[in-house]
Design a protein around this motif. Structure first.
Motif, PDB file in Angstrom:
ATOM      1  N   THR A  93       0.810  -1.217   0.000  1.00 55.27           N
ATOM      2  CA  THR A  93       0.000   0.000   0.000  1.00 55.27           C
ATOM      3  C   THR A  93       0.844   1.269   0.000  1.00 55.27           C
ATOM      4  N   SER A  94       2.083   1.181   0.453  1.00 50.08           N
ATOM      5  CA  SER A  94       2.932   2.377   0.436  1.00 50.08           C
ATOM      6  C   SER A  94       3.755   2.475  -0.845  1.00 50.08           C
ATOM      7  N   TRP A  95       3.516   1.567  -1.793  1.00 49.75           N
ATOM      8  CA  TRP A  95       4.235   1.624  -3.067  1.00 49.75           C
ATOM      9  C   TRP A  95       3.886   2.935  -3.773  1.00 49.75           C
ATOM     10  N   GLY A  96       4.867   3.623  -4.263  1.00 53.86           N
ATOM     11  CA  GLY A  96       4.664   4.900  -4.930  1.00 53.86           C
ATOM     12  C   GLY A  96       5.049   6.084  -4.067  1.00 53.86           C
ATOM     13  N   ASP A  97       5.451   5.828  -2.825  1.00 50.22           N
ATOM     14  CA  ASP A  97       5.873   6.915  -1.941  1.00 50.22           C
ATOM     15  C   ASP A  97       7.195   7.535  -2.368  1.00 50.22           C
ATOM     16  N   ALA A  98       7.977   6.835  -3.184  1.00 48.81           N
ATOM     17  CA  ALA A  98       9.277   7.353  -3.597  1.00 48.81           C
ATOM     18  C   ALA A  98       9.149   8.651  -4.380  1.00 48.81           C
ATOM     19  N   GLY A  99       8.024   8.891  -4.975  1.00 50.71           N
ATOM     20  CA  GLY A  99       7.813  10.124  -5.711  1.00 50.71           C
ATOM     21  C   GLY A  99       7.468  11.308  -4.822  1.00 50.71           C
ATOM     22  N   HIS A 100       7.161  11.053  -3.569  1.00 49.91           N
ATOM     23  CA  HIS A 100       6.798  12.123  -2.640  1.00 49.91           C
ATOM     24  C   HIS A 100       8.046  12.933  -2.292  1.00 49.91           C
ATOM     25  N   GLU A 101       7.875  14.223  -2.112  1.00 46.62           N
ATOM     26  CA  GLU A 101       9.024  15.112  -1.890  1.00 46.62           C
ATOM     27  C   GLU A 101       9.763  14.815  -0.592  1.00 46.62           C
ATOM     28  N   VAL A 102       9.077  14.305   0.427  1.00 49.00           N
ATOM     29  CA  VAL A 102       9.752  13.964   1.683  1.00 49.00           C
ATOM     30  C   VAL A 102      10.718  12.806   1.461  1.00 49.00           C
ATOM     31  N   TRP A 103      10.252  11.784   0.756  1.00 49.19           N
ATOM     32  CA  TRP A 103      11.124  10.642   0.481  1.00 49.19           C
ATOM     33  C   TRP A 103      12.247  11.020  -0.479  1.00 49.19           C
ATOM     34  N   GLN A 104      11.968  11.885  -1.445  1.00 46.98           N
ATOM     35  CA  GLN A 104      13.030  12.341  -2.339  1.00 46.98           C
ATOM     36  C   GLN A 104      14.122  13.078  -1.569  1.00 46.98           C
ATOM     37  N   PHE A 116      14.113   1.821  -1.819  1.00 47.54           N
ATOM     38  CA  PHE A 116      13.538   1.413  -0.540  1.00 47.54           C
ATOM     39  C   PHE A 116      12.216   0.679  -0.690  1.00 47.54           C
ATOM     40  N   GLU A 117      11.424   1.018  -1.687  1.00 43.62           N
ATOM     41  CA  GLU A 117      10.129   0.348  -1.863  1.00 43.62           C
ATOM     42  C   GLU A 117      10.319  -1.132  -2.203  1.00 43.62           C
ATOM     43  N   LEU A 118      11.219  -1.410  -3.099  1.00 38.74           N
ATOM     44  CA  LEU A 118      11.492  -2.788  -3.484  1.00 38.74           C
ATOM     45  C   LEU A 118      12.097  -3.562  -2.319  1.00 38.74           C
ATOM     46  N   ILE A 119      12.971  -2.925  -1.559  1.00 41.16           N
ATOM     47  CA  ILE A 119      13.591  -3.572  -0.396  1.00 41.16           C
ATOM     48  C   ILE A 119      12.532  -3.907   0.652  1.00 41.16           C
ATOM     49  N   HIS A 120      11.614  -2.992   0.907  1.00 44.25           N
ATOM     50  CA  HIS A 120      10.542  -3.242   1.860  1.00 44.25           C
ATOM     51  C   HIS A 120       9.663  -4.390   1.389  1.00 44.25           C
ATOM     52  N   LEU A 121       9.322  -4.392   0.112  1.00 40.95           N
ATOM     53  CA  LEU A 121       8.475  -5.440  -0.442  1.00 40.95           C
ATOM     54  C   LEU A 121       9.154  -6.802  -0.345  1.00 40.95           C
ATOM     55  N   LEU A 122      10.419  -6.879  -0.708  1.00 41.27           N
ATOM     56  CA  LEU A 122      11.135  -8.154  -0.650  1.00 41.27           C
ATOM     57  C   LEU A 122      11.336  -8.619   0.786  1.00 41.27           C
ATOM     58  N   SER A 123      11.641  -7.700   1.695  1.00 39.65           N
ATOM     59  CA  SER A 123      11.824  -8.071   3.105  1.00 39.65           C
ATOM     60  C   SER A 123      10.550  -8.657   3.687  1.00 39.65           C
ATOM     61  N   ALA A 124       9.439  -8.006   3.443  1.00 35.09           N
ATOM     62  CA  ALA A 124       8.163  -8.502   3.956  1.00 35.09           C
ATOM     63  C   ALA A 124       7.776  -9.821   3.289  1.00 35.09           C
ATOM     64  N   SER A 125       8.070  -9.972   2.010  1.00 35.92           N
ATOM     65  CA  SER A 125       7.759 -11.226   1.309  1.00 35.92           C
ATOM     66  C   SER A 125       8.581 -12.382   1.863  1.00 35.92           C
ATOM     67  N   VAL A 126       9.859 -12.135   2.108  1.00 36.50           N
ATOM     68  CA  VAL A 126      10.723 -13.184   2.658  1.00 36.50           C
ATOM     69  C   VAL A 126      10.267 -13.565   4.062  1.00 36.50           C
ATOM     70  N   LEU A 127       9.912 -12.577   4.878  1.00 33.86           N
ATOM     71  CA  LEU A 127       9.443 -12.851   6.234  1.00 33.86           C
ATOM     72  C   LEU A 127       8.154 -13.672   6.214  1.00 33.86           C
ATOM     73  N   THR A 128       7.226 -13.305   5.362  1.00 34.22           N
ATOM     74  CA  THR A 128       5.964 -14.032   5.262  1.00 34.22           C
ATOM     75  C   THR A 128       6.184 -15.439   4.726  1.00 34.22           C
ATOM     76  N   ALA A 129       6.978 -15.570   3.675  1.00 31.60           N
ATOM     77  CA  ALA A 129       7.240 -16.884   3.095  1.00 31.60           C
ATOM     78  C   ALA A 129       7.973 -17.783   4.083  1.00 31.60           C
ATOM     79  N   MET A 130       8.896 -17.220   4.848  1.00 26.61           N
ATOM     80  CA  MET A 130       9.618 -18.002   5.835  1.00 26.61           C
ATOM     81  C   MET A 130       8.658 -18.513   6.913  1.00 26.61           C
TER      82      MET A 130
END
Length: 150
Positions: A93-104, A116-130
């Motif tokens: 749900t937070s995908w697309g935040d990289a375009g926000h000026e605070v994150w930039q 960071f978005e891809l890293i967050h997605l992969l980290s959560a996917s690995v945790l869930t799959a594990m």
């Protein structure tokens, strides 16, 4: 010495003195995103660790660690999987935040990884799959041992 030359010399002297005590400024935006940021640029592992160390991530890791070591507490693996799924949902749900000026600004300051978005997605996917993998493994193992408790 004229007034202009004196101002130039004074400014140069002050700049020299200040440069001896120069430290990297911690950006205000970095304090908002990662309050414990120490000024180092974020690597992939730092970003994943920062994402997984909120209360949901720590609870999921705790449940997975305890549930995987104690056979009779395999329900904790499923709780850890659900918490990992919650992190996954949060990352999606937070995908697309990289375009926000605070994150930039945070990326420019070095307190957020550019991917960071891809890293967050992969980290959560690995945790869930594990969690799912360990839960299924413990369930199969309990059935083979004849244990009927969940």
């Amino acid at each position: 010495m004229g007034l202009k030359a004196r101002q130039i010399c004074t400014t140069a002297a002050l700049a020299a003195v200040v440069s001896f005590w120069w430290e990297p400024a911690f950006a205000e935006v970095c304090d908002k995103i990662y309050p414990g940021w120490d000024g180092q640029e974020f690597s992939v592992f730092n970003e994943a660790a920062a994402f997984l160390t909120n209360w949901v991530g720590l609870a999921a890791l705790f449940c997975l660690a305890i549930g995987s070591t104690v056979l009779r507490l395999r329900a904790l693996l499923w709780v850890g999987s659900l918490l990992g799924g919650l992190l996954l949902l949060m990352a999606i749900t937070s995908w697309g935040d990289a375009g926000h000026e605070v994150w930039q600004s945070a990326i420019k300051e070095g307190c957020a990884h550019p991917q960071f978005e891809l890293i967050h997605l992969l980290s959560a996917s690995v945790l869930t799959a594990m969690g799912v993998f360990l839960g299924l493994r413990q369930t199969r193992r309990a059935r083979s041992l004849g244990t009927t408790r969940a």
